[in-house]
Design a protein around this motif. Structure first.
Motif, PDB file in Angstrom:
ATOM      1  N   ALA A  78      39.684  75.483  27.481  1.00 32.60           N
ATOM      2  CA  ALA A  78      39.876  74.570  28.609  1.00 32.60           C
ATOM      3  C   ALA A  78      40.516  73.253  28.181  1.00 32.60           C
ATOM      4  O   ALA A  78      41.310  72.680  28.924  1.00 32.60           O
ATOM      5  CB  ALA A  78      38.535  74.315  29.305  1.00 32.60           C
ATOM      6  N   ASN A  88      32.633  81.452  31.897  1.00 33.93           N
ATOM      7  CA  ASN A  88      33.205  81.224  33.224  1.00 33.93           C
ATOM      8  C   ASN A  88      32.613  80.015  33.944  1.00 33.93           C
ATOM      9  O   ASN A  88      33.142  79.607  34.976  1.00 33.93           O
ATOM     10  CB  ASN A  88      33.081  82.482  34.081  1.00 33.93           C
ATOM     11  CG  ASN A  88      34.187  83.468  33.787  1.00 33.93           C
ATOM     12  OD1 ASN A  88      35.319  83.095  33.525  1.00 33.93           O
ATOM     13  ND2 ASN A  88      33.848  84.745  33.819  1.00 33.93           N
ATOM     14  N   LYS A  90      35.150  74.848  33.740  1.00 32.41           N
ATOM     15  CA  LYS A  90      36.288  74.709  34.652  1.00 32.41           C
ATOM     16  C   LYS A  90      37.587  75.070  33.935  1.00 32.41           C
ATOM     17  O   LYS A  90      37.846  74.623  32.827  1.00 32.41           O
ATOM     18  CB  LYS A  90      36.372  73.279  35.182  1.00 32.41           C
ATOM     19  CG  LYS A  90      37.432  73.107  36.243  1.00 32.41           C
ATOM     20  CD  LYS A  90      37.443  71.720  36.848  1.00 32.41           C
ATOM     21  CE  LYS A  90      38.500  71.663  37.937  1.00 32.41           C
ATOM     22  NZ  LYS A  90      38.543  70.361  38.580  1.00 32.41           N
ATOM     23  N   GLY A  91      38.365  75.907  34.593  1.00 30.29           N
ATOM     24  CA  GLY A  91      39.655  76.318  34.049  1.00 30.29           C
ATOM     25  C   GLY A  91      39.617  77.620  33.274  1.00 30.29           C
ATOM     26  O   GLY A  91      40.654  78.102  32.834  1.00 30.29           O
ATOM     27  N   ARG A 101      39.052  81.637  32.943  1.00 29.99           N
ATOM     28  CA  ARG A 101      39.064  82.917  33.635  1.00 29.99           C
ATOM     29  C   ARG A 101      38.833  83.970  32.559  1.00 29.99           C
ATOM     30  O   ARG A 101      39.747  84.316  31.807  1.00 29.99           O
ATOM     31  CB  ARG A 101      40.387  83.134  34.367  1.00 29.99           C
ATOM     32  CG  ARG A 101      40.576  82.198  35.561  1.00 29.99           C
ATOM     33  CD  ARG A 101      41.959  82.288  36.157  1.00 29.99           C
ATOM     34  NE  ARG A 101      43.014  82.086  35.166  1.00 29.99           N
ATOM     35  CZ  ARG A 101      43.381  80.900  34.664  1.00 29.99           C
ATOM     36  NH1 ARG A 101      42.766  79.793  35.044  1.00 29.99           N
ATOM     37  NH2 ARG A 101      44.356  80.825  33.760  1.00 29.99           N
ATOM     38  N   VAL A 131      45.193  83.634  41.861  1.00 27.48           N
ATOM     39  CA  VAL A 131      44.530  82.916  40.769  1.00 27.48           C
ATOM     40  C   VAL A 131      44.180  81.502  41.233  1.00 27.48           C
ATOM     41  O   VAL A 131      43.076  81.005  40.973  1.00 27.48           O
ATOM     42  CB  VAL A 131      45.390  82.899  39.487  1.00 27.48           C
ATOM     43  CG1 VAL A 131      44.842  81.927  38.456  1.00 27.48           C
ATOM     44  CG2 VAL A 131      45.468  84.308  38.896  1.00 27.48           C
ATOM     45  N   ASP A 132      45.097  80.853  41.944  1.00 22.74           N
ATOM     46  CA  ASP A 132      44.812  79.522  42.487  1.00 22.74           C
ATOM     47  C   ASP A 132      43.596  79.546  43.411  1.00 22.74           C
ATOM     48  O   ASP A 132      42.812  78.592  43.442  1.00 22.74           O
ATOM     49  CB  ASP A 132      46.019  78.967  43.255  1.00 22.74           C
ATOM     50  CG  ASP A 132      47.157  78.561  42.343  1.00 22.74           C
ATOM     51  OD1 ASP A 132      46.932  78.402  41.115  1.00 22.74           O
ATOM     52  OD2 ASP A 132      48.296  78.420  42.849  1.00 22.74           O
ATOM     53  N   GLU A 185      40.232  79.329  41.463  1.00 20.71           N
ATOM     54  CA  GLU A 185      39.940  78.113  40.712  1.00 20.71           C
ATOM     55  C   GLU A 185      38.930  77.269  41.477  1.00 20.71           C
ATOM     56  O   GLU A 185      39.006  77.185  42.713  1.00 20.71           O
ATOM     57  CB  GLU A 185      41.225  77.305  40.472  1.00 20.71           C
ATOM     58  CG  GLU A 185      42.133  77.909  39.446  1.00 20.71           C
ATOM     59  CD  GLU A 185      41.504  78.002  38.062  1.00 20.71           C
ATOM     60  OE1 GLU A 185      40.915  77.021  37.586  1.00 20.71           O
ATOM     61  OE2 GLU A 185      41.591  79.090  37.461  1.00 20.71           O
ATOM     62  N   GLN A 202      37.341  74.339  43.376  1.00 18.83           N
ATOM     63  CA  GLN A 202      37.941  73.289  44.196  1.00 18.83           C
ATOM     64  C   GLN A 202      37.167  71.988  44.015  1.00 18.83           C
ATOM     65  O   GLN A 202      35.936  72.002  44.019  1.00 18.83           O
ATOM     66  CB  GLN A 202      37.939  73.696  45.672  1.00 18.83           C
ATOM     67  CG  GLN A 202      38.628  75.017  45.951  1.00 18.83           C
ATOM     68  CD  GLN A 202      40.092  75.022  45.545  1.00 18.83           C
ATOM     69  OE1 GLN A 202      40.832  74.111  45.909  1.00 18.83           O
ATOM     70  NE2 GLN A 202      40.504  76.031  44.793  1.00 18.83           N
TER      71      GLN A 202
END
Length: 151
Positions: free
Chosen positions: A60, A82, A85-86, A88, A143-144, A147, A149
């Motif tokens: 990350a 997971n 943040k960031g 996958r 993918v977006d 993520e 929010q």
């Protein structure tokens, strides 16, 4: 070395996967990757969440481009990664899933269960993960959507 190939890969595991992690590290190093192995070296029982999170933080932050993490099943350490943040991360026990998590989900981490797959298959999974590129396009939109929010 291919200039588009990620060059810096972090590896970590809990105590259940030390030998497999080290074999994978040796294999990918021999194939031109820079290995950052932050996992334990003794078989003393340790907690997979801290190892998954530590590797995920390296990815990350941008210190490493990709990560490979292992525990007994691959599930717990993947869940811990997971949370960062960031990240996958997908757990894979065969090569098709390893290809798809890169190609369609732009996974930046791979998790493997050392008690689930043998050494040879684990290396094939890793090779597939590392050699597959993200397709982008409609997959980028999806993918977006996964993520986290900001509130």
């Amino acid at each position: 070395m291919d200039q588009t190939k990620p060059t810096r890969v972090v590896l970590s595991s809990d105590h259940a996967a030390i030998e497999l992690r080290q074999a994978i590290a040796d294999h990918i190093a021999a194939n031109g990757y820079e290995v950052v192995d932050i996992g334990p070296i003794t078989a003393e029982s340790t907690h997979y969440p801290k190892h998954g999170a530590a590797a995920a933080e390296r990815v990350a932050s941008g210190d490493c481009e990709l990560g490979i993490i292992l525990c007994g099943t691959g599930q717990g350490i993947m869940m811990a990664a997971n949370k960062v943040k960031g990240i996958r991360c997908g757990v894979c026990s065969e090569t098709f899933s390893a290809k798809m998590i890169r190609q369609h989900n732009n996974a930046n981490m791979l998790s493997i269960g050392a008690r689930v797959v043998g050494d040879s298959l684990a290396v094939e999974i890793v090779d597939t993960f590392l050699s597959t590129e993200f397709e982008g396009g409609r997959h980028a939109t999806r993918v977006d959507m996964i993520e986290p929010q900001d509130s």
